[in-house]
Design a protein around this motif. Structure first.
Motif, mmCIF file in Angstrom:
data_model
loop_
_atom_site.group_PDB
_atom_site.id
_atom_site.type_symbol
_atom_site.label_atom_id
_atom_site.label_comp_id
_atom_site.label_asym_id
_atom_site.label_seq_id
_atom_site.Cartn_x
_atom_site.Cartn_y
_atom_site.Cartn_z
ATOM 1 N N TYR A 85 0.828 -1.198 0.000
ATOM 2 C CA TYR A 85 0.000 0.000 0.000
ATOM 3 C C TYR A 85 0.867 1.255 0.000
ATOM 4 N N VAL A 86 1.881 1.275 0.854
ATOM 5 C CA VAL A 86 2.793 2.418 0.927
ATOM 6 C C VAL A 86 3.489 2.637 -0.413
ATOM 7 N N GLN A 87 3.793 1.543 -1.109
ATOM 8 C CA GLN A 87 4.465 1.620 -2.403
ATOM 9 C C GLN A 87 3.481 1.820 -3.562
ATOM 10 N N SER A 88 2.201 2.025 -3.231
ATOM 11 C CA SER A 88 1.135 2.256 -4.225
ATOM 12 C C SER A 88 0.935 1.069 -5.159
ATOM 13 N N ASN A 89 1.320 -0.122 -4.710
ATOM 14 C CA ASN A 89 1.071 -1.350 -5.472
ATOM 15 C C ASN A 89 -0.266 -1.908 -4.983
ATOM 16 N N TYR A 90 -1.359 -1.288 -5.439
ATOM 17 C CA TYR A 90 -2.669 -1.590 -4.883
ATOM 18 C C TYR A 90 -3.162 -3.011 -5.191
ATOM 19 N N PRO A 91 -2.915 -3.559 -6.381
ATOM 20 C CA PRO A 91 -3.342 -4.950 -6.616
ATOM 21 C C PRO A 91 -2.683 -5.930 -5.649
ATOM 22 N N ALA A 92 -1.377 -5.737 -5.390
ATOM 23 C CA ALA A 92 -0.677 -6.626 -4.456
ATOM 24 C C ALA A 92 -1.184 -6.423 -3.033
#
Length: 389
Positions: free
Chosen positions: A99-106
């Motif tokens: 989430y912090v890295q904006s990798n929302y699917p993961a």
């Protein structure tokens, strides 16, 4: 051509089941050393898993890659030990890193796994937290119907459990945000007030400041300017008390934007009933509508000073463009160009495409007003290209 966009910021509180620490934990060497020692001397897998996950949470915002490695190690040990609580904590932390890295699917994949495990354990509070986290992911993806679905699932459980805490207030807040994004201002206001009520009961000053700010934004969008100003100043007062400089800058930006909007709509300061606030801005009389721009400029400049002090380049772009917009209203186009150019360069350097686009929109109007049509067209092309991107 498009006129400059009037900019203001929203204070959004998002939450997760296991809250992140707020102190500078890297500096807390004693606690960190204790965790590292516990990790090295742990005789049982469960102890090691707990230490790994605790360490992971400490590094999520400062060193997310390190946090991810630690959480994945905890996950592997939890799988080998078939320990459900360890799995839940590990998947939660992995999701938080994504989430912090904006990798929302993961992040969505990890938090869905956390939800499944919480359901298996019959952990209703854990389920509520997972529903809320998934709602946050859908919010960031602008999938508002799905976000509301999960927020209301979370809310239902919290209410059934008799929960009256920060996480319940945050759930109300996040539902309000969805309605705000959908321009359903009456419903947004309803849920922002629900969040505020709980935060006031808990004495949660930081949360109250956020609620006041959000309520002010709704009133501004409804053109209820006296109410908007009232809540902006309530928010600012708490932020000053807490020494929250970033929050103060946010409030100054919002207040400056409101006064700019008042001038554009031709409102008289007398209609606000807030002459005292004009006086705070440098002893201004509340008679001349043009003085609204001086008030707006004062607050935008205060925001810019704090953002510079904090090296907050992202929010500096808002302040710079806000000041540019004021100078446009003052018909001081050369001065406005200076601020819009700074905003555009800064936004470009940090990859803030929307802010860069809006700065070029302002430059388009300035050069058009000055009769420099070639430059105006060049900036308009940059504006449209960035907007499309």
């Amino acid at each position: 051509m498009k006129k400059p966009t009037k900019i203001f910021a929203i204070s959004l509180i998002a939450y997760c089941l296991l809250p992140l620490p707020t102190a500078n934990l890297l500096a807390d060497t004693h606690k960190l050393d204790s965790l590292l020692q516990a990790l090295q001397t742990a005789k049982h897998d469960t102890t090691k898993i707990k230490a790994l996950n605790t360490l992971a949470r400490k590094f999520i915002t400062s060193k997310p890659d390190t946090a991810l490695v630690l959480a994945q190690q905890a996950l592997e040990l939890s799988q080998a030990a078939d320990w459900q609580q360890g799995l839940i904590s590990s998947y939660h932390n992995i999701g938080y890193v994504h989430y912090v890295q904006s990798n929302y699917p993961a992040a969505l994949k990890s938090w869905t796994k956390t939800l499944e495990l919480s359901e298996q354990e019959g952990d209703r509070k854990g389920m509520a937290g997972s529903y809320g986290n998934i709602g946050i992911i859908y919010t960031n993806q602008s999938s508002y119907p799905q976000a509301l679905e999960y927020y209301f699932k979370s809310l239902k459980i919290y209410k059934e459990l008799g929960e009256k805490s920060k996480v319940l207030a945050n759930t109300y807040n996040n539902i309000g945000l969805i309605y705000y994004n959908q321009s359903s201002y009456t419903q947004a206001l309803e849920y922002y007030f629900k969040a505020l009520e709980i935060r006031e009961e808990l004495g949660d000053k930081q949360g109250m400041a956020a609620s006041y700010n959000n309520i002010g934004i709704i009133y501004k969008n409804q053109s209820s300017y006296p109410q908007a100003l009232e809540y902006y100043f309530k928010s600012l007062k708490i932020k000053v008390q807490l020494g929250d400089k970033k929050g103060m800058a946010n409030s100054y930006t919002n207040i400056g934007s409101l006064y700019t909007s008042l001038f554009e709509q031709g409102d008289s300061p007398d209609t606000l009933g807030y002459g005292v606030n004009l006086e705070r801005a440098g002893g201004l009389a509340a008679k001349n509508p043009a003085l609204l721009l001086d008030t707006a400029l004062y607050y935008q400049q205060q925001a810019l000073l704090i953002n510079k002090e904090l090296s907050d380049e992202y929010n500096m772009t808002f302040s710079l463009s806000g000041i540019g917009t004021i100078y446009v209203q003052k018909q001081k186009y050369t001065k406005a160009i200076q601020y819009y150019q700074q905003a555009a360069l800064l936004a470009d350097s940090i990859g803030a495409l929307q802010q860069e686009s809006e700065a070029h929109s302002g430059l388009t109007e300035c050069y058009e007003q000055l009769g420099s049509y070639k430059l105006s067209l060049e900036h308009y092309k940059q504006y449209t290209t960035l907007k499309d991107t």
